[in-house]
Write an enzyme that holds these catalytic residues in place. Structure first.
Site, PDB file in Angstrom:
ATOM      1  N   LEU A  81      29.929  37.788  28.987  1.00  0.00           N
ATOM      2  CA  LEU A  81      29.407  37.222  27.734  1.00  0.00           C
ATOM      3  C   LEU A  81      29.012  38.057  26.725  1.00  0.00           C
ATOM      4  CD1 LEU A  81      30.228  33.644  28.312  1.00  0.00           C
ATOM      5  CD2 LEU A  81      32.856  34.947  27.920  1.00  0.00           C
ATOM      6  N   CYS A 139      32.630  28.302  30.748  1.00  0.00           N
ATOM      7  CA  CYS A 139      31.072  28.520  30.516  1.00  0.00           C
ATOM      8  C   CYS A 139      30.190  27.497  30.675  1.00  0.00           C
ATOM      9  CB  CYS A 139      30.670  28.971  29.857  1.00  0.00           C
ATOM     10  SG  CYS A 139      31.601  29.393  28.253  1.00  0.00           S
TER      11      CYS A 139
HETATM   12  C1  LIG Z   1      35.828  42.344  32.944  1.00  0.00           C
HETATM   13  C2  LIG Z   1      35.856  41.366  32.288  1.00  0.00           C
HETATM   14  C3  LIG Z   1      36.250  40.428  30.790  1.00  0.00           C
HETATM   15  C4  LIG Z   1      36.254  38.869  30.108  1.00  0.00           C
HETATM   16  N1  LIG Z   1      35.857  38.128  29.661  1.00  0.00           N
HETATM   17  C5  LIG Z   1      36.736  37.469  29.498  1.00  0.00           C
HETATM   18  C6  LIG Z   1      36.315  36.781  28.262  1.00  0.00           C
HETATM   19  O1  LIG Z   1      35.128  37.113  27.344  1.00  0.00           O
HETATM   20  N2  LIG Z   1      36.424  35.554  27.566  1.00  0.00           N
HETATM   21  C7  LIG Z   1      37.983  34.867  28.446  1.00  0.00           C
HETATM   22  O2  LIG Z   1      38.113  33.986  28.457  1.00  0.00           O
HETATM   23  N3  LIG Z   1      37.977  35.588  29.381  1.00  0.00           N
HETATM   24  C8  LIG Z   1      37.387  36.681  29.650  1.00  0.00           C
HETATM   25  N4  LIG Z   1      37.388  37.414  31.717  1.00  0.00           N
HETATM   26  C9  LIG Z   1      39.140  36.973  31.974  1.00  0.00           C
HETATM   27  C10 LIG Z   1      40.467  37.220  31.430  1.00  0.00           C
HETATM   28  O3  LIG Z   1      40.897  37.252  30.665  1.00  0.00           O
HETATM   29  C11 LIG Z   1      41.587  36.685  32.243  1.00  0.00           C
HETATM   30  O4  LIG Z   1      41.835  35.384  31.938  1.00  0.00           O
HETATM   31  C12 LIG Z   1      40.993  37.465  33.851  1.00  0.00           C
HETATM   32  O5  LIG Z   1      40.669  38.488  33.868  1.00  0.00           O
HETATM   33  C13 LIG Z   1      42.427  36.888  35.107  1.00  0.00           C
HETATM   34  O6  LIG Z   1      43.044  37.660  34.922  1.00  0.00           O
HETATM   35  P1  LIG Z   1      43.546  39.361  35.248  1.00  0.00           P
HETATM   36  O7  LIG Z   1      43.836  38.788  36.799  1.00  0.00           O
HETATM   37  O8  LIG Z   1      44.776  39.626  34.483  1.00  0.00           O
HETATM   38  O9  LIG Z   1      42.345  40.233  34.812  1.00  0.00           O
HETATM   39  C14 LIG Z   1      37.687  38.196  31.270  1.00  0.00           C
HETATM   40  C15 LIG Z   1      37.510  39.152  32.748  1.00  0.00           C
HETATM   41  C16 LIG Z   1      37.096  40.877  32.674  1.00  0.00           C
HETATM   42  C17 LIG Z   1      37.559  41.410  33.807  1.00  0.00           C
END
Ligand SMILES: Cc1cc2nc3c(=O)[nH]c(=O)nc-3n(C[C@H](O)[C@H](O)[C@H](O)COP(=O)(O)O)c2cc1C
Length: 313
Positions: A81, A139
């Protein structure tokens, strides 16, 4: 094809928690920087919207590397984060975003205590041009012994009620998939005042290098995202949508227009795209075009009508 709103082509617009979106494609938090970093590669005004990196009340450095590891059909991340903090977001990023016309900016908020969430939202309330808050409850809650807010029904209820009280904007609660019953957590968030839900965040996972016998990620455990999680995410969106009346932003492994259609049929009003932007920084914009073509080919006049449209014989 004439769309219901009179313009040529299918109508991709959706209304989400009172926010009009030109289409249901939203870039997911943590995978799209603060939006400004993507200005040169994606036409930001072509997207339904984007969610900025998770913001905390103070800046955070995140975890040491390695923080990313590619798995078959997925990705592990433990960024920790990392962010510039809510105040710096308002002074350094939001002014540029406000110059861009016709975009929808959603601020993702996280904290380690209820007070952290409260303070961050109070800071962000001062900024103009934020459409909604997305509350990341995945978190560890350090005030109550490290359990994630999103995994503990009572902690979830309290943090959502607190955020609802402080928030001057629509509140989207982003649920953790690392729970036994997503329907139960969805109902708790709704009853505590959430205007909408987003799901799923990443699944807790890990990888080990058999040669060195070391974890692939310095934090040892990490979050799994990408196509590998799509079928589970889809099931969770379906379960949550049956449990609540508030709208749902679905995500988890979306990389094609057909994936979006599946999430909408399962109950999502709009969707987010995360890991796909790592493989192709233009993925979000390309998927909007693909979605348009899919609707033309399938003679869909109004995309929003597909939400919860799965047919069971
Ligand atoms: C590198 C990375 C950083 C992420 N940082 C956050 C974040 O700061 N806050 C959050 O709510 N989700 C965060 N996520 C989760 C994504 O927003 C999303 O919920 C999750 O990756 C599933 O979607 P996807 O399969 O399309 O990536 C992060 C995901 C990735 C891959």
């Amino acid at each position: 094809m004439a769309s219901p709103n009179g313009r040529p082509g299918p109508d991709l617009s959706v209304s989400f928690a009172g926010i009009p979106l030109k289409n249901p494609v939203i870039a997911a938090s943590g995978t799209f920087g603060y939006g400004v970093e993507f200005e040169d590669v994606v036409h930001l005004d072509k997207l339904g919207g984007f969610v900025v990196k998770g913001l905390s009340k103070e800046p955070m450095a995140g975890n040491p590397p390695p923080r990313l590891y590619e798995t078959p059909a997925g990705m592990l991340n433990a960024i920790g984060l990392q962010n510039i903090g809510a105040r710096a977001f308002l002074s350094e990023k939001l002014p540029r975003l406000r110059e861009l016309k016709n975009i929808v900016v959603i601020a993702n908020v996280f904290g380690y205590t209820r007070e952290d969430y409260e303070t961050t939202i109070e800071i962000l309330n001062e900024g103009e041009g934020i459409a909604a808050y997305e509350l990341n409850v995945s978190c560890p809650n350090t005030a109550q012994g490290g359990m994630q807010f999103g995994c503990d029904p009572r902690a979830l209820d309290e943090v959502v009620a607190t955020a609802r009280h402080r928030s001057q904007r629509p509140l989207i609660v982003k649920l953790s998939p690392n729970v036994t019953s997503i329907a139960q957590m969805a109902r708790i968030a709704e009853e505590a005042g959430a205007d909408a839900l987003s799901l799923v965040n990443t699944f807790t996972a890990m990888a080990i290098d058999a040669e060195t016998r070391k974890p692939r990620i310095s934090n040892v455990t990490a979050g799994l995202s990408g196509p590998a999680i799509k079928p589970i995410a889809l099931r969770m969106v379906y379960d949550a949508s049956k449990a609540v009346k508030i709208p749902i932003l679905g995500m988890g492994g979306i990389s094609t227009a057909v994936d979006i259609i599946e999430f909408m049929l399962a109950g999502a009003t709009a969707v987010q795209i995360g890991t796909a932007s790592y493989w192709d920084p233009c993925a979000t914009e390309k998927i909007v075009d693909e979605l348009q073509d899919w609707c033309v080919q399938h003679k869909i006049g109004r995309l929003s009508e597909l939400t919860s449209g799965m047919m069971i014989d």
